[in-house]
Scaffold this active site. Structure first.
Site, PDB file in Angstrom:
ATOM      1  N   ARG A   1       0.583  -1.286  -0.412  1.00 52.68           N
ATOM      2  CA  ARG A   1       0.420   0.009   0.025  1.00 52.68           C
ATOM      3  C   ARG A   1       0.429   1.501  -0.034  1.00 52.68           C
ATOM      4  NH1 ARG A   1      -2.850   1.933  -2.289  1.00 52.68           N
ATOM      5  NH2 ARG A   1      -3.972  -0.230  -2.506  1.00 52.68           N
TER       6      ARG A   1
ATOM      7  N   LYS B   1       1.801  25.279  -5.471  1.00 50.32           N
ATOM      8  CA  LYS B   1       0.015  25.027  -4.991  1.00 50.32           C
ATOM      9  C   LYS B   1       0.342  23.079  -4.551  1.00 50.32           C
ATOM     10  CE  LYS B   1      -2.344  28.578  -6.294  1.00 50.32           C
ATOM     11  NZ  LYS B   1      -3.207  29.081  -6.951  1.00 50.32           N
TER      12      LYS B   1
ATOM     13  N   LYS C   1       4.509  39.986  -5.634  1.00 47.68           N
ATOM     14  CA  LYS C   1       3.101  39.932  -5.644  1.00 47.68           C
ATOM     15  C   LYS C   1       2.315  41.452  -4.926  1.00 47.68           C
ATOM     16  CE  LYS C   1       2.613  34.690  -5.803  1.00 47.68           C
ATOM     17  NZ  LYS C   1       1.634  34.301  -5.479  1.00 47.68           N
TER      18      LYS C   1
ATOM     19  N   GLU D   1       4.625  40.053 -10.511  1.00 48.93           N
ATOM     20  CA  GLU D   1       2.491  40.054 -10.949  1.00 48.93           C
ATOM     21  C   GLU D   1       2.725  41.214 -10.746  1.00 48.93           C
ATOM     22  OE1 GLU D   1       0.124  36.416  -8.905  1.00 48.93           O
ATOM     23  OE2 GLU D   1       0.011  38.262  -7.801  1.00 48.93           O
TER      24      GLU D   1
ATOM     25  N   ASP E   1      -1.536  38.203 -14.240  1.00 44.13           N
ATOM     26  CA  ASP E   1      -2.636  37.056 -13.754  1.00 44.13           C
ATOM     27  C   ASP E   1      -4.132  37.732 -13.962  1.00 44.13           C
ATOM     28  OD1 ASP E   1      -3.664  35.682 -11.312  1.00 44.13           O
ATOM     29  OD2 ASP E   1      -3.712  37.817 -10.046  1.00 44.13           O
TER      30      ASP E   1
END
Length: 284
Positions: free
Chosen positions: A101, A136, A168, A197, A218
């Site tokens: 597993r 992320k 940012k 950004e 963005d």
């Protein structure tokens, strides 16, 4: 630490964590099997996939029981078809079942990341646009998923907060503007890339004037992306971000940007359906 060294260390640590998490003080169900029972097992994929995670599985079984031998019929980055066998293992039956597993969990997650990336990369074929990942990632799997993205044909954005600047909105506000933020970044580490950004053309012009290496556009519309490419005229690398999925990817690429980033490669990963079956058993 060099990326390859960090990845090797991550593989060792991940294997140890996986075993500690699943096996703990011992696999009590495996004790039902005779200690000297020897077995062979085969792992197949139940769906089309791009394989990723070979080194992790090798390390996991090395730690669990060095008597287990692994025979791979495919390598990281290879495309596999549904129903295809790609790994045979041989060793003590207890050890094969104890490690099953943990090994499959890792393989199915990293292969899922590589497979999603390959799908996006295929959609970009012929455009010359690079597909980038983001930070992320699933907690504790940063380097592993970054590696999986590369196996799928994608490119790694910065690995963490230490290897590139990404300025940012809040950084800009705290520094007193884009120009000041870029200048401060150059003073801190002149050899590292500086990305800014931006959310509109005024900020784009400021980032260009400040000499940013990369500019992240963005949530720009397609028309605005095309205008940003025209205004930039090669003075900086342009990265499109936001509203990126398989339905919008090609249209974004056709605007002329240099690269597209998406957190969907790693944070929304769907695990691949894998299965391991014992195919032969005998007393050693």
């Amino acid at each position: 630490m060099h990326y390859q060294d960090a990845l090797a260390e991550e593989i060792r640590e991940s294997a140890a964590r996986l075993l500690a998490e699943d096996v703990g003080p011992g696999d009590i169900t495996a004790e039902l099997i005779a200690e000297k029972q020897w077995a062979r097992a085969r792992v197949i994929t139940r769906e089309d996939t791009v394989l990723c995670g070979v080194a992790w599985v090798d390390e996991l079984f090395r730690r669990l029981d060095p008597r287990v031998s692994l025979h791979w019929q495919a390598a990281d980055g290879d495309r596999l078809s549904a129903g295809q066998a790609f790994l045979e293992l041989e060793g003590p039956a207890r050890s094969l079942l104890t490690g099953e597993r943990a090994a499959l969990n890792l393989l199915q997650t990293l292969s899922g990341t590589a497979t999603r990336t390959r799908h996006y990369v295929d959609l970009l074929a012929g455009t010359g646009v690079r597909m980038l990942d983001t930070r992320k990632t699933l907690p504790g799997l940063r380097l592993a998923q970054k590696y999986a993205v590369s196996c799928g044909g994608g490119h790694n954005h910065r690995i963490g907060l230490y290897d590139a600047f990404l300025i940012k909105e809040n950084h800009i506000a705290s520094c007193g503007g884009i120009a000041a933020a870029v200048k401060e970044a150059r003073d801190i580490a002149r050899d590292l890339p500086v990305e800014v950004e931006v959310e509109n053309f005024d900020e784009l012009d400021q980032a260009l004037e400040a000499g940013a290496d990369v500019i992240m556009l963005d949530n720009f519309s397609l028309d605005d992306l095309r205008e940003a490419v025209r205004r930039t005229s090669g003075r900086a690398t342009l990265e499109a971000s936001g509203n990126v999925d398989e339905s919008t990817l090609k249209a974004i690429a056709d605007t002329g940007v240099d690269c597209i980033s998406s957190g969907a490669l790693t944070k929304d990963v769907k695990a691949i359906d894998l299965s391991m079956r014992l195919i032969e058993q005998q007393q050693s």
